[in-house]
Every structure is written in structure tokens, then in C-alpha cells.
Design a protein around this motif. Structure first.
Motif, PDB file in Angstrom:
ATOM      1  N   PHE A 112       0.875  -1.173   0.000  1.00 29.74           N
ATOM      2  CA  PHE A 112       0.000   0.000   0.000  1.00 29.74           C
ATOM      3  C   PHE A 112       0.913   1.222   0.000  1.00 29.74           C
ATOM      4  CE2 PHE A 112      -2.601   3.237   2.115  1.00 29.74           C
ATOM      5  CZ  PHE A 112      -3.815   3.085   1.480  1.00 29.74           C
ATOM      6  N   GLY A 113       0.731   2.130  -0.952  1.00 23.06           N
ATOM      7  CA  GLY A 113       1.567   3.325  -1.030  1.00 23.06           C
ATOM      8  C   GLY A 113       0.715   4.575  -1.135  1.00 23.06           C
ATOM      9  N   ALA A 114       0.538   5.272  -0.025  1.00 22.23           N
ATOM     10  CA  ALA A 114      -0.257   6.503  -0.005  1.00 22.23           C
ATOM     11  C   ALA A 114       0.643   7.695  -0.295  1.00 22.23           C
ATOM     12  CB  ALA A 114      -0.944   6.671   1.344  1.00 22.23           C
ATOM     13  N   GLY A 115       0.339   8.421  -1.358  1.00 26.59           N
ATOM     14  CA  GLY A 115       1.123   9.596  -1.706  1.00 26.59           C
ATOM     15  C   GLY A 115       2.567   9.283  -2.053  1.00 26.59           C
ATOM     16  N   LEU A 116       2.843   8.056  -2.398  1.00 29.36           N
ATOM     17  CA  LEU A 116       4.221   7.585  -2.562  1.00 29.36           C
ATOM     18  C   LEU A 116       4.847   7.950  -3.899  1.00 29.36           C
ATOM     19  CD1 LEU A 116       6.545   5.750  -1.436  1.00 29.36           C
ATOM     20  CD2 LEU A 116       5.404   3.859  -2.632  1.00 29.36           C
ATOM     21  N   ILE A 117       4.131   7.738  -4.976  1.00 34.57           N
ATOM     22  CA  ILE A 117       4.740   7.748  -6.312  1.00 34.57           C
ATOM     23  C   ILE A 117       5.442   9.063  -6.635  1.00 34.57           C
ATOM     24  CG2 ILE A 117       2.599   8.420  -7.500  1.00 34.57           C
ATOM     25  CD1 ILE A 117       4.814   5.781  -8.989  1.00 34.57           C
ATOM     26  N   SER A 118       4.907  10.182  -6.197  1.00 33.30           N
ATOM     27  CA  SER A 118       5.510  11.471  -6.547  1.00 33.30           C
ATOM     28  C   SER A 118       6.783  11.758  -5.759  1.00 33.30           C
ATOM     29  CB  SER A 118       4.499  12.604  -6.331  1.00 33.30           C
ATOM     30  OG  SER A 118       4.096  12.644  -4.984  1.00 33.30           O
ATOM     31  N   HIS A 119       7.087  10.941  -4.758  1.00 34.05           N
ATOM     32  CA  HIS A 119       8.299  11.144  -3.961  1.00 34.05           C
ATOM     33  C   HIS A 119       9.405  10.151  -4.288  1.00 34.05           C
ATOM     34  CE1 HIS A 119       6.405  14.220  -1.578  1.00 34.05           C
ATOM     35  NE2 HIS A 119       5.374  13.431  -1.377  1.00 34.05           N
ATOM     36  N   LEU A 120       9.188   9.281  -5.264  1.00 36.80           N
ATOM     37  CA  LEU A 120      10.209   8.303  -5.632  1.00 36.80           C
ATOM     38  C   LEU A 120      11.241   8.941  -6.558  1.00 36.80           C
ATOM     39  CD1 LEU A 120       7.945   5.185  -6.281  1.00 36.80           C
ATOM     40  CD2 LEU A 120       9.299   5.708  -4.232  1.00 36.80           C
ATOM     41  N   PRO A 121      12.536   8.765  -6.277  1.00 39.08           N
ATOM     42  CA  PRO A 121      13.565   9.391  -7.107  1.00 39.08           C
ATOM     43  C   PRO A 121      13.681   8.777  -8.500  1.00 39.08           C
ATOM     44  CG  PRO A 121      14.585   8.039  -5.413  1.00 39.08           C
ATOM     45  CD  PRO A 121      13.112   8.073  -5.112  1.00 39.08           C
ATOM     46  N   PRO A 136       4.363 -13.331  -6.670  1.00 42.80           N
ATOM     47  CA  PRO A 136       3.656 -13.285  -7.953  1.00 42.80           C
ATOM     48  C   PRO A 136       2.142 -13.332  -7.732  1.00 42.80           C
ATOM     49  CG  PRO A 136       5.537 -14.754  -8.100  1.00 42.80           C
ATOM     50  CD  PRO A 136       5.419 -14.355  -6.653  1.00 42.80           C
ATOM     51  N   GLY A 137       1.446 -12.453  -8.404  1.00 49.23           N
ATOM     52  CA  GLY A 137      -0.001 -12.336  -8.221  1.00 49.23           C
ATOM     53  C   GLY A 137      -0.394 -11.394  -7.104  1.00 49.23           C
ATOM     54  N   GLY A 138       0.601 -10.900  -6.345  1.00 53.54           N
ATOM     55  CA  GLY A 138       0.333  -9.956  -5.274  1.00 53.54           C
ATOM     56  C   GLY A 138      -0.008  -8.582  -5.813  1.00 53.54           C
ATOM     57  N   LEU A 139      -0.435  -7.691  -4.923  1.00 56.13           N
ATOM     58  CA  LEU A 139      -1.012  -6.419  -5.346  1.00 56.13           C
ATOM     59  C   LEU A 139      -0.220  -5.206  -4.882  1.00 56.13           C
ATOM     60  CD1 LEU A 139      -4.768  -7.163  -4.600  1.00 56.13           C
ATOM     61  CD2 LEU A 139      -3.606  -7.262  -6.804  1.00 56.13           C
ATOM     62  N   LEU A 140      -0.371  -4.146  -5.635  1.00 57.15           N
ATOM     63  CA  LEU A 140       0.150  -2.825  -5.294  1.00 57.15           C
ATOM     64  C   LEU A 140      -1.012  -1.847  -5.376  1.00 57.15           C
ATOM     65  CD1 LEU A 140       2.439  -0.655  -4.927  1.00 57.15           C
ATOM     66  CD2 LEU A 140       2.619  -0.648  -7.431  1.00 57.15           C
ATOM     67  N   ALA A 141      -1.185  -1.041  -4.325  1.00 55.68           N
ATOM     68  CA  ALA A 141      -2.191   0.025  -4.333  1.00 55.68           C
ATOM     69  C   ALA A 141      -1.473   1.354  -4.203  1.00 55.68           C
ATOM     70  CB  ALA A 141      -3.172  -0.159  -3.180  1.00 55.68           C
ATOM     71  N   LEU A 142      -1.610   2.203  -5.216  1.00 55.38           N
ATOM     72  CA  LEU A 142      -1.097   3.571  -5.169  1.00 55.38           C
ATOM     73  C   LEU A 142      -2.295   4.464  -4.900  1.00 55.38           C
ATOM     74  CD1 LEU A 142       1.346   3.436  -8.204  1.00 55.38           C
ATOM     75  CD2 LEU A 142       1.912   3.266  -5.768  1.00 55.38           C
ATOM     76  N   PHE A 143      -2.242   5.178  -3.778  1.00 56.36           N
ATOM     77  CA  PHE A 143      -3.427   5.834  -3.235  1.00 56.36           C
ATOM     78  C   PHE A 143      -3.118   7.280  -2.865  1.00 56.36           C
ATOM     79  CE2 PHE A 143      -5.364   6.977   0.920  1.00 56.36           C
ATOM     80  CZ  PHE A 143      -6.685   7.113   0.518  1.00 56.36           C
ATOM     81  N   HIS A 144      -4.133   8.105  -2.946  1.00 58.98           N
ATOM     82  CA  HIS A 144      -4.098   9.427  -2.331  1.00 58.98           C
ATOM     83  C   HIS A 144      -5.531   9.742  -1.903  1.00 58.98           C
ATOM     84  CE1 HIS A 144      -3.234  13.589  -1.428  1.00 58.98           C
ATOM     85  NE2 HIS A 144      -1.959  13.283  -1.532  1.00 58.98           N
ATOM     86  N   PRO A 145      -5.710  10.341  -0.708  1.00 61.78           N
ATOM     87  CA  PRO A 145      -7.073  10.558  -0.221  1.00 61.78           C
ATOM     88  C   PRO A 145      -7.867  11.617  -0.978  1.00 61.78           C
ATOM     89  CG  PRO A 145      -5.468  11.389   1.349  1.00 61.78           C
ATOM     90  CD  PRO A 145      -4.709  10.659   0.290  1.00 61.78           C
ATOM     91  N   ILE A 146      -7.235  12.329  -1.891  1.00 60.74           N
ATOM     92  CA  ILE A 146      -7.975  13.194  -2.825  1.00 60.74           C
ATOM     93  C   ILE A 146      -7.388  12.979  -4.212  1.00 60.74           C
ATOM     94  CG2 ILE A 146      -8.643  14.919  -1.110  1.00 60.74           C
ATOM     95  CD1 ILE A 146      -6.415  16.725  -2.128  1.00 60.74           C
TER      96      ILE A 146
END
Length: 199
Positions: A112-121, A136-146
Motif C-alpha cells: 500500500f503506497g499513499a502519496g508515494l509515487i511522486s516522492h520516488l527518485p 507473484p499475483g500480489g497487489l500494489l495500491a497507489l493511493f491518495h485521499p484526494i
């Protein structure tokens, strides 16, 4: 952004003490996003860039007492705020760089990555590191509350075509990193992109 993440640490250190009070109404959005992962009891989940640990209670509830919940963040002040809020009781807090995680390969069911993607170098490389730890088959959630437009308005800026979170950019970025995007929602009340680990 510098590779040693100094700017990220400085940004979040300055805001850690009052982070939760600045965004007091985000709890339902976090719980709804965690529910979208449909985690099973006993699953192992990582909150990557967990900040003050706002997702940890919902993640613990989803995986139950037999599950594993990890919260990793680069900024000590954020983890200290998570501990003060009692969220260390819901998961193990790790002072760790999500671009080089101290987690075994293929040992996690979901990230689970809240607000993560914009801070990755280096987003493509860093998403590959998240893929490394997920089964394999596992999940990634890229999230922001707005959503993207609401966030841009809050920050006094316009959305640009190169925004990593735009569906046209994020889908190919995830694919390049070994993920397949399975759903994408960008509305005022939330942003949530789900992806599955590709073999």
C-alpha cells in the motif's frame, strides 16, 4: 530529487508533528482503499512510505492478528508521530528507504503506497523494488485521499501532462516495472490505482 532523499526527509520532518491534524478527515478514504485490496486474514502487507501510519489500523484489521503488517518510512519524525499515535501497535515500523527495502524477496502479499509515487527518485526502478518483495499475483495500491485535480488545487498548481499519476503515464510505468494496472480511479474524493505483480 536527490538520490539520498534529503529533500523528502526535510519536507516531511518539518510537517510530521501536525500531519494528522492537517488532514483529519482522511480516515474513511484510507479504509476504503485498504478494502479494495481484499486482503485475506494471515496476509503480509507493507505500507510503503507509511508516514504517520494512518493506513496501519485498517491494514491490521484486514489481515487480522495472524497477519503481518509492516510500515516503512524514510523519515524518523514521521515514525515517531506514528508511535505517539499508537499505530506501532498495528504494525512493525521500519526506518527504511522504500527504494532498498530490508524485506525478503516475494515475502509480501500486497503493498500500500499513499502519496508515494511522486516522492520516488526513480519511479520505474523503485516500483521494481516493490515488485521484488511481492509474491507473484500480489497487489500494489497507489493511493491518495484526494484526486489529482483536487490535490493540484490545494497546492495552487495545475495538473501537467507529465504527471506520473495520469492514467496514460502510470499504466506504462507500472508495466515497465513488472506490474499490470487492473483498476484506476481519479475523482475528487480519492485517487487509487491497483496493479498486480506480473510473473
Amino acid at each position: 530529487m536527490s538520490d539520498d532523499h534529503t529533500q523528502v526527509q526535510e519536507f516531511f520532518t518539518a510537517r510530521a508533528a501536525d500531519w494528522d491534524t492537517r488532514f483529519p478527515d482522511d480516515g474513511p478514504a484510507y479504509r476504503a482503499a485498504v478494502a479494495e485490496l481484499a486482503l485475506s486474514p494471515g496476509s503480509a502487507v507493507l505500507d510503503a512510505g507509511c508516514g504517520t501510519g494512518r493506513a496501519l489500523p485498517a491494514l491490521r484489521e484486514a489481515v487480522g492478528p495472524s497477519g503481518v503488517v509492516l510500515g516503512a518510512d524514510l523519515t524518523p519524525a514521521m515514525l515517531e508521530a506514528a508511535t505517539r499515535a499508537g499505530r506501532g501497535l498495528d504494525g512493525q515500523l521500519l526506518l527504511a528507504d522504500v527504494t532498498r527495502l530490508p524485506v525478503r524477496t516475494e515475502s509480501i502479499d500486497a503493498v500500500f503506497g499513499a502519496g508515494l509515487i511522486s516522492h520516488l527518485p526513480d519511479p520505474a526502478e523503485n516500483l521494481r523494488e516493490l515488485r521484488r518483495i511481492v509474491r507473484p499475483g500480489g497487489l500494489l495500491a497507489l493511493f491518495h485521499p484526494i484526486g489529482r485535480a483536487a490535490l493540484a488545487a490545494r497546492q495552487g498548481r495545475q495538473i501537467t501532462p507529465d504527471d506520473l499519476r495520469a492514467e496514460a503515464n502510470l499504466g506504462p510505468l507500472l508495466a515497465e516495472s513488472g506490474w499490470r494496472m487492473t483498476s484506476y480511479v481519479d475523482e475528487d474524493a480519492r485517487f487509487l490505482a491497483l496493479a498486480v505483480h506480473q510473473n
